[in-house]
Design a protein around this motif. Structure first.
Motif, short mmCIF file in Angstrom:
data_model
loop_
_atom_site.label_atom_id
_atom_site.label_comp_id
_atom_site.label_asym_id
_atom_site.label_seq_id
_atom_site.Cartn_x
_atom_site.Cartn_y
_atom_site.Cartn_z
N GLY A 45 1.02 -1.07 0.15
CA GLY A 45 0.26 0.20 -0.04
C GLY A 45 0.59 1.23 -0.24
O GLY A 45 0.28 2.26 0.03
N ALA A 46 1.91 1.09 0.20
CA ALA A 46 3.08 2.41 -0.22
C ALA A 46 2.30 2.90 -1.11
O ALA A 46 2.32 3.03 -2.56
CB ALA A 46 4.25 1.93 -0.12
N ARG A 47 3.11 3.91 -0.79
CA ARG A 47 2.81 5.55 -1.90
C ARG A 47 4.00 6.28 -2.50
O ARG A 47 4.23 7.12 -3.23
CB ARG A 47 2.29 6.64 -1.81
N THR A 48 5.11 6.17 -1.10
CA THR A 48 6.12 6.28 -1.36
C THR A 48 7.09 5.21 -0.78
O THR A 48 6.37 4.88 0.27
CB THR A 48 6.64 7.75 -0.56
N ILE A 49 8.42 5.41 -0.55
CA ILE A 49 9.17 4.58 -0.35
C ILE A 49 10.84 5.39 -0.30
O ILE A 49 11.44 6.51 -1.03
CB ILE A 49 9.79 3.15 -1.56
N HIS A 50 11.42 5.83 0.98
CA HIS A 50 12.13 6.21 1.23
C HIS A 50 14.00 5.27 1.67
O HIS A 50 13.39 4.35 1.91
CB HIS A 50 11.75 7.10 2.73
N VAL A 51 15.10 6.02 1.15
CA VAL A 51 15.81 5.85 1.23
C VAL A 51 17.20 5.90 2.39
O VAL A 51 16.81 8.27 1.83
CB VAL A 51 17.12 4.93 0.76
N ALA A 52 18.08 6.23 2.93
CA ALA A 52 19.12 6.87 3.76
C ALA A 52 20.31 6.29 3.22
O ALA A 52 20.73 5.65 3.76
CB ALA A 52 19.29 6.73 4.60
N ALA A 53 20.27 6.54 1.85
CA ALA A 53 21.77 6.32 0.91
C ALA A 53 23.09 6.86 1.40
O ALA A 53 23.58 8.02 1.50
CB ALA A 53 21.22 6.75 -0.36
N SER A 54 23.57 5.89 1.18
CA SER A 54 25.02 6.12 1.91
C SER A 54 25.67 6.82 0.26
O SER A 54 25.00 6.30 -0.91
CB SER A 54 26.13 4.75 1.75
N LEU A 55 26.85 7.43 0.84
CA LEU A 55 27.58 7.99 -0.65
C LEU A 55 28.42 7.12 -1.07
O LEU A 55 28.07 7.42 -2.66
CB LEU A 55 28.44 9.05 -0.01
N ALA A 56 27.83 6.48 -1.59
CA ALA A 56 28.25 4.84 -2.98
C ALA A 56 26.95 4.58 -3.24
O ALA A 56 27.39 3.60 -3.79
CB ALA A 56 28.97 3.77 -1.76
N ALA A 57 25.88 4.88 -2.79
CA ALA A 57 24.89 4.65 -3.35
C ALA A 57 23.82 5.86 -4.40
O ALA A 57 23.12 5.31 -5.02
CB ALA A 57 23.92 3.57 -2.51
N VAL A 58 24.40 6.98 -4.18
CA VAL A 58 23.33 8.32 -4.93
C VAL A 58 23.19 7.93 -6.25
O VAL A 58 21.66 7.97 -6.48
CB VAL A 58 23.65 9.40 -4.27
N GLU A 59 24.00 7.92 -6.78
CA GLU A 59 23.85 7.86 -8.63
C GLU A 59 22.44 6.60 -8.07
O GLU A 59 22.24 6.37 -9.77
CB GLU A 59 24.80 7.46 -9.06
N PHE A 60 23.23 5.34 -7.99
CA PHE A 60 22.14 4.34 -8.36
C PHE A 60 20.68 4.56 -7.90
O PHE A 60 19.82 4.81 -8.62
CB PHE A 60 22.38 3.10 -6.57
N TYR A 61 20.46 5.17 -6.64
CA TYR A 61 19.01 5.52 -6.32
C TYR A 61 18.49 6.14 -7.18
O TYR A 61 17.20 5.68 -7.87
CB TYR A 61 18.44 5.94 -4.75
N ARG A 62 18.96 6.96 -7.45
CA ARG A 62 18.20 8.61 -8.76
C ARG A 62 18.58 7.59 -10.09
O ARG A 62 17.28 7.71 -10.52
CB ARG A 62 19.99 9.71 -8.80
#
Ligand SMILES: CC(C)(COP(=O)(O)OP(=O)(O)OC[C@H]1O[C@@H](n2cnc3c(N)ncnc32)[C@H](O)[C@@H]1OP(=O)(O)O)[C@@H](O)C(=O)NCCC(=O)NCCS
Length: 167
Positions: free
Chosen positions: A119-136
């Motif tokens: 039922g989520a409408r949004t998903i959050h992450v505390a992105a490590s600096l090693a993963a910011v571009e991946f999440y983007r």
């Protein structure tokens, strides 16, 4: 046609040891390019098998990628989904030897589907600096920069990111 070199599935408690091994490998091989040795040690220190078993008992779901050939045994990477208060959260980790071959995106898609089904409408992450571009590249955008406090008390610089989900 190329044969798939990995497959994804939902993890269970018998995968805990392999989850821990992949998690530590990911931090030590990829995370270590962005953080000091002290931070990397603290980040890995608490990652024992029972962490994943207890997390599963609390309702956290892990999707893993497993190699189909003999050259990459064990868990190649994983993505988690958990509900923290009212927020749906994820985190993705991939072994250094399996990086940049689509493993992280594949397991994240499974975690995202899990969140949507819950039922989520949004998903959050505390992105490590090693993963910011991946999440983007997987549809997240930056909310703010900050720190995540490790159990040792040391602060791990991170970027809080969020993605709106489509049903
Ligand atoms: C972040 C992480 C999970 C990505 O896993 P992956 O399997 O390598 O990711 P993918 O192959 O699916 O990458 C998809 C896209 O993300 C982006 N991306 C992934 N890693 C990147 C990097 N190091 N630098 C820049 N862009 C990156 C690219 O656009 C990539 O597409 P491309 O390879 O075609 O250019 C992996 O680097 C990792 O485990 N990092 C260390 C652990 C960590 O910090 N995890 C996050 C905890 S919050």
């Amino acid at each position: 046609m190329e044969t798939a070199w990995f497959e994804t599935r939902r993890a269970n408690w018998t995968d805990a040891e392999h989850l821990a091994a992949a998690h530590v490998d990911s931090i030590r091989s990829i995370g270590a390019r962005f953080y000091t040795a002290e931070i990397v040690d603290d980040w890995c220190d608490t990652l024992t098998d029972d962490v994943y078993v207890r997390a599963m008992q609390r309702g956290e779901v892990f999707h893993i990628a497993v190699g189909t050939g003999a050259d990459m045994p064990g868990v190649l990477g994983f993505a988690s989904h958990r509900v923290d208060g009212t927020q749906h959260r994820t985190a993705v980790y991939v072994r250094g030897a399996a990086a940049r071959r689509g493993v992280g995106s594949a397991v994240f898609r499974s975690a995202e589907a899990e969140a949507i089904a819950a039922g989520a409408r949004t998903i959050h992450v505390a992105a490590s600096l090693a993963a910011v571009e991946f999440y983007r590249s997987n549809g997240f955008s930056e909310v703010r920069r900050g720190e995540h406090r490790l159990r040792s008390g040391r602060e791990l610089a991170c970027v809080f990111m969020r993605k709106r989900l489509e049903r």
